[in-house]
Enzyme design. Structure first.
Site, PDB file in Angstrom:
ATOM      1  N   LYS A  37       0.820  -1.217   0.000  1.00 41.22           N
ATOM      2  CA  LYS A  37       0.000   0.000   0.000  1.00 41.22           C
ATOM      3  C   LYS A  37       0.856   1.269   0.000  1.00 41.22           C
ATOM      4  CE  LYS A  37      -1.903   0.846   3.976  1.00 41.22           C
ATOM      5  NZ  LYS A  37      -1.308   2.069   4.560  1.00 41.22           N
ATOM      6  N   THR A  38       1.810   1.348   0.932  1.00 43.82           N
ATOM      7  CA  THR A  38       2.627   2.552   1.025  1.00 43.82           C
ATOM      8  C   THR A  38       3.436   2.769  -0.251  1.00 43.82           C
ATOM      9  OG1 THR A  38       2.789   2.266   3.427  1.00 43.82           O
ATOM     10  CG2 THR A  38       4.383   3.728   2.392  1.00 43.82           C
ATOM     11  N   ASP A 223      -4.989   7.935   3.343  1.00 40.67           N
ATOM     12  CA  ASP A 223      -4.560   6.584   3.722  1.00 40.67           C
ATOM     13  C   ASP A 223      -5.464   6.054   4.832  1.00 40.67           C
ATOM     14  OD1 ASP A 223      -3.067   4.270   3.858  1.00 40.67           O
ATOM     15  OD2 ASP A 223      -1.468   5.163   5.083  1.00 40.67           O
ATOM     16  N   GLU A 224      -5.575   4.733   4.931  1.00 41.32           N
ATOM     17  CA  GLU A 224      -6.362   4.077   5.988  1.00 41.32           C
ATOM     18  C   GLU A 224      -7.787   4.645   6.044  1.00 41.32           C
ATOM     19  OE1 GLU A 224      -5.215   1.529   7.250  1.00 41.32           O
ATOM     20  OE2 GLU A 224      -3.052   1.666   7.585  1.00 41.32           O
ATOM     21  N   GLN A 254      -9.864  -4.479   7.505  1.00 45.86           N
ATOM     22  CA  GLN A 254      -9.057  -4.055   8.650  1.00 45.86           C
ATOM     23  C   GLN A 254      -9.679  -2.872   9.400  1.00 45.86           C
ATOM     24  OE1 GLN A 254      -4.627  -4.346   8.146  1.00 45.86           O
ATOM     25  NE2 GLN A 254      -5.127  -4.489   5.970  1.00 45.86           N
ATOM     26  N   ARG A 610      -0.489 -10.067  10.658  1.00 44.95           N
ATOM     27  CA  ARG A 610       0.771  -9.440  11.080  1.00 44.95           C
ATOM     28  C   ARG A 610       1.931 -10.418  10.914  1.00 44.95           C
ATOM     29  NH1 ARG A 610      -0.573  -5.322   9.695  1.00 44.95           N
ATOM     30  NH2 ARG A 610      -2.384  -6.481   8.992  1.00 44.95           N
TER      31      ARG A 610
END
Length: 731
Positions: A37-38, A223-224, A254, A610
């Site tokens: 994503k980043t 973002d998010e 998420q 994770r």
């Protein structure tokens, strides 16, 4: 450094490339866990600059943590060079703080406002309750503050809140909310929620201001996005309304922060707001093995409403998930320690491992075990640096220096260190200053300058103490306009007498720690020494207030302990998820609420994804912190495909099926189904299949079982359930 825009697209997979190249119009990027994503965000911003010739200062990137913003900023600079500094990458609160520092007077406020943090807000609420003659025992200050914060997240003003208040609590909270805002206004202070709420108000009421920022930031990336609340949604909607170049990145799977005001509908309903939006899914995972991804999918795919995604990887199947049953929380902690040691023997370091839990209370047994076995660890979610007492006290001094109207900060430091200004003197000063139409801090400055002739109703000794405080603040304010920030902070710490006060602490070790924290605060201020005074002080105070705990996690520490919520956005080679039991995870409060239960499922998905290589899932048959009740394995364990798992498993159906419900009766025997008499007596020698031989210290009948306390020579004292523990009586 990248020169050719086409080279930005190299080493991107097809969906990532599509996301980068889709520059104009509304775009929804559904980025699965570990899907890069980043990387997509920073490459998309660089592509806008290099291929689309969009000036850097017209691009805005908004995220939720300072750490994420800083990482993106550096990666963009790596791609496009120093010009990348002109892209504004910021948290929501920092972005709004930046706007309000310039525009707040348009709403009738003064410049140089203070931001109140959570502790400051709670202090104000308590003071308001007292002024309204409402006991904090009949009305929880924390509950009232939460109600106010949630109202602001929904852009509900005190007037509207009062109009729709239902029941005694909301009616009382409405009165507090109205008075609370008045106190903040008098102090020229805003809280966190005000930062966004006021910018939305500004945009709605001032078309020329909105138009200015729409023209300034023609390309907006968020973002998010699944974590945004209504106020943040409205802020972004207004900002992007003119040019519609809005790109949101997130993962509905998420969305785990509804308790913080996040609204999952913002991402689920994005296409309703923008029917012409391009929707791009990032499903290739670069973090985890396929076994971990398939296990996570088996849990998240049961959600009733989600955007269909299925993560895949080229990294192979990997090791199976390990399910570890424990007798109780202490046994669970021992299993964690033993398996972490095995991983260390296999080449992993402690910092490669993380232990997650649903509630903070679960850390107790883990911390005890780690201390006992001499295994270093770091607890994420403990007291953050800027929340430590000595740091908050110094920050309060700096706030008063910047803003004399900050009554909360002034009250905090007026007698810290002790200087003879007790509660009665402070109350008299406050009343006197109100009569004069000024703040208490302004009053002590005027006292020091002999500017008042009206008598202050305090003793001569108390007046002298107030005058001395006035001289001190006056000197600090004079130096604040010329000294580098670190020199100012150092002066405040020393000349206020605070450093000497810390050194005189009864606990020598604590005194050393506190002094080191003060030294570290001076070091933190050095970064602002190049900013012209007093602007450096303003920026420093805003950053200190907005700092997040997880931003400062020390990656070089030992074994990491954290809640699953704190683990969001992180990754580790080995993950231990503890407390995989019904009524703990999913939490008991979610079982009767479909929306909350769905969020627990998303939280489990976050926890599992994770893990990069190894994943351990632990549950206890009995958890003594929960009234010694027998526990059932979590439904999330029963939903895992058997072929993905190694270790003892409950081969049962989901709790929604009748077959699973029967397990509850079988797993929690009634007194009549156990023995009416004790099976084990004090002094009995017993053998446990894992712990070895031991001697019974005591045994008693509980509501559902016989609880046996046994001393094992090599393990220590254990409390075991006779119906679960594999015990053999030897004598």
């Amino acid at each position: 450094m990248v020169i050719n825009p086409e080279s930005l697209l190299e080493n991107l997979n097809d969906p990532q490339r599509h996301a980068v190249e889709t520059a104009d119009g509304p775009v929804l990027i559904l980025a699965g866990a570990g899907s890069g994503k980043t990387r997509v965000i920073v490459h998309r911003i660089a592509y806008l600059m290099l291929a689309k010739r969009v000036p850097a200062w017209r691009i805005l990137g908004v995220t939720f943590t300072n750490k994420a913003a800083q990482e993106m900023r550096q990666r963009i600079k790596d791609l496009v060079g120093p010009i990348g500094e002109n892209v504004l990458l910021s948290t929501f609160h920092s972005f709004c703080s930046r706007i309000l520092r310039r525009e707040l007077p348009k709403l009738g406020w003064e410049e140089g406002f203070t931001i109140y943090d959570d502790a400051d807000q709670l202090t104000v609420v308590k003071d308001v309750l007292k002024s309204l003659s409402i006991s904090d025992k009949s009305l929880s200050p924390r509950a009232v503050l939460n109600a106010i914060s949630r109202a602001k997240d929904e852009l509900i003003t005190p007037h509207v809140f009062a109009e729709h208040a239902q029941g005694p609590f909301e009616e009382a909270a409405a009165k507090v909310y109205r008075r609370y805002q008045a106190v903040l206004r008098d102090a020229n202070a805003l809280d966190f929620n005000d930062l966004i709420m006021f910018v939305v108000q500004l945009f709605r009421e001032s078309p020329e201001v909105l138009n200015h920022y729409q023209d300034r930031y023609r390309y907006v990336m968020v973002d998010e996005y699944q974590d945004t609340n209504h106020a943040q949604y409205e802020l972004v909607r207004l900002l992007a309304a003119k040019y519609r170049n809005i790109c949101v990145v997130g993962d509905d799977d998420q969305g785990i922060y509804s308790w913080r005001g996040a609204d999952i509908r913002n991402i689920l309903d994005f296409e309703r707001q923008y029917p012409d939006a391009a929707v791009i899914k990032l499903e290739q995972n670069y973090r985890s093995t396929q076994n971990i991804l398939d296990a996570a999918h088996s849990i998240i795919n049961r959600l009733p409403r989600r955007r269909g995604k299925k993560l895949w990887t080229t990294q192979g199947s990997g090791a199976p998930l390990v399910v570890l049953p424990a007798h109780d929380e202490e046994d669970e902690a021992r299993l964690v320690v033993n398996n972490v040691r095995r991983l260390q023997d296999g080449g992993l370091s402690l910092s490669d491992c993380v232990v997650m839990y649903r509630t903070n209370a679960q850390s107790r047994a883990l911390e005890d075990a780690l201390v006992t076995h001499g295994m270093p660890y770091q607890l994420v979610g403990g007291v953050a640096f800027y929340q430590r007492r000595e740091v908050k006290d110094t920050i309060a001094y700096l706030r008063v220096i910047q803003n004399l109207g900050d009554t909360v900060s002034f009250s905090r430091v007026a007698n810290v260190p002790p200087r003879g200004i007790g509660a009665k003197t402070l109350a008299a000063l406050t009343l006197w200053s109100e009569m004069q139409g000024i703040s208490p801090a302004e009053a002590v400055l005027r006292l020091a300058g002999d500017s008042f002739t009206d008598p202050l109703p305090v003793t001569a000794r108390a007046r002298a103490a107030l005058e001395n405080l006035g001289f001190l603040l006056s000197k600090f304010r004079e130096e604040a306009v010329r000294l580098p920030l670190s020199a100012l902070v150092n002066m405040v710490v020393r000349e206020s007498g605070y450093l000497e006060h810390v050194r005189k602490g009864d606990n020598v070790e604590e005194a050393v720690d506190r002094e080191e924290n003060l030294d570290e605060l001076v070091v933190a201020a050095v970064r602002f020494d190049d900013v012209e005074p007093p602007q450096g002080l303003s920026l420093f105070l805003h950053e200190a207030t907005l700092a997040a705990d997880v931003d400062r996690m020390d990656a070089e520490g030992g074994l990491t302990l954290m809640t699953m919520h704190n683990a969001k956005g992180l990754e580790f080679p080995a993950v231990f998820v503890t407390g995989m039991e019904e009524e703990l995870f999913p939490h008991i409060r979610s079982l009767d609420d479909p929306e909350q239960l769905a969020e627990e499922r998303r939280l489990c998905y976050v926890a599992l994804t994770r893990a990069k290589e190894r994943l351990y899932l632990l549950y206890a048959a009995r958890r003594y912190s929960s009234n010694s009740l027998a526990r059932l394995p979590s439904r999330f364990l029963t939903e895992l495909p058997p072929e993905l798992v190694t270790g003892p498993m409950m081969q049962a159906k989901s709790p929604v099926d009748p077959a699973w419900q029967g397990m509850q009766t079988a797993s929690r025997p009634r007194r009549s189904e156990t023995a009416h008499e004790l099976k084990f007596r004090d002094g009995d020698r017993v053998r446990h299949t894992i712990f070895g031989e031991g001697r019974v210290v005591s045994s008693k009948l509980t509501d559902s079982d016989e609880e046996v306390t046994i001393a094992f020579p090599d393990i220590g004292i254990k409390r075991l359930s006779a119906s679960f523990a594999p015990l053999e009586k030897l004598s």
